[in-house]
Design a protein around this motif. Structure first.
Motif, mmCIF file in Angstrom:
data_model
loop_
_atom_site.group_PDB
_atom_site.id
_atom_site.type_symbol
_atom_site.label_atom_id
_atom_site.label_comp_id
_atom_site.label_asym_id
_atom_site.label_seq_id
_atom_site.Cartn_x
_atom_site.Cartn_y
_atom_site.Cartn_z
ATOM 1 N N ALA A 1 0.826 -1.207 0.000
ATOM 2 C CA ALA A 1 0.000 0.000 0.000
ATOM 3 C C ALA A 1 0.860 1.257 0.000
ATOM 4 N N GLN A 2 1.949 1.260 0.752
ATOM 5 C CA GLN A 2 2.831 2.429 0.793
ATOM 6 C C GLN A 2 3.476 2.682 -0.562
ATOM 7 N N VAL B 1 0.477 4.474 -2.911
ATOM 8 C CA VAL B 1 -0.172 5.751 -2.605
ATOM 9 C C VAL B 1 0.776 6.945 -2.707
ATOM 10 N N ASP B 2 0.175 8.146 -2.710
ATOM 11 C CA ASP B 2 0.947 9.390 -2.752
ATOM 12 C C ASP B 2 1.406 9.824 -1.361
ATOM 13 N N HIS B 3 0.691 9.407 -0.328
ATOM 14 C CA HIS B 3 1.022 9.769 1.056
ATOM 15 C C HIS B 3 1.290 8.499 1.871
ATOM 16 N N VAL C 1 -0.525 5.582 5.681
ATOM 17 C CA VAL C 1 -0.961 4.187 5.594
ATOM 18 C C VAL C 1 -0.844 3.527 6.960
ATOM 19 N N VAL D 1 -5.979 4.512 4.539
ATOM 20 C CA VAL D 1 -5.082 5.407 3.808
ATOM 21 C C VAL D 1 -5.691 6.799 3.819
ATOM 22 N N ASP E 1 -6.045 9.080 -1.386
ATOM 23 C CA ASP E 1 -5.424 7.862 -1.915
ATOM 24 C C ASP E 1 -6.370 6.673 -1.964
ATOM 25 N N ILE F 1 -6.865 5.103 -5.373
ATOM 26 C CA ILE F 1 -5.684 4.398 -5.870
ATOM 27 C C ILE F 1 -5.645 2.978 -5.303
ATOM 28 N N VAL F 2 -5.952 2.845 -4.021
ATOM 29 C CA VAL F 2 -5.894 1.539 -3.369
ATOM 30 C C VAL F 2 -7.017 0.624 -3.865
#
Length: 76
Positions: free
Chosen positions: A9-10, A13-15, A19, A36, A40, A43-44
């Motif tokens: 997940a990290q 994502v953008d941040h 997470v 998250v 984000d 995205i996930v």
């Protein structure tokens, strides 16, 4: 399993600092709750849930060796 989902997940994502993965354990089943940043979340989950489905597939494949069932919940 918690670290596996967290690392994947990290990377997506953008941040990555937002997470977090928490685990609720049972006898035969554990629930992993992935949260998250709100921006984000799309995205996930991915288009039509494809990314979330892929995460669950990887989790189930890795859980086969542990002989335990894992459920992934994505928290909004």
């Amino acid at each position: 399993m918690k670290e596996l989902i967290s690392n994947i997940a990290q990377a997506l994502v953008d941040h990555p600092e937002m997470v977090s993965v928490t685990e609720v354990e049972g006898e035969n089943t554990s629930v992993l709750k992935l949260s998250v940043a709100k921006s984000d979340l799309g995205i996930v989950i991915g288009k039509k849930g494809n990314t979330a489905r892929a995460l669950r597939t990887l989790l189930n494949a890795a859980a086969g060796k542990a002989k335990k069932r894992y459920i992934l919940e994505i928290i909004e």
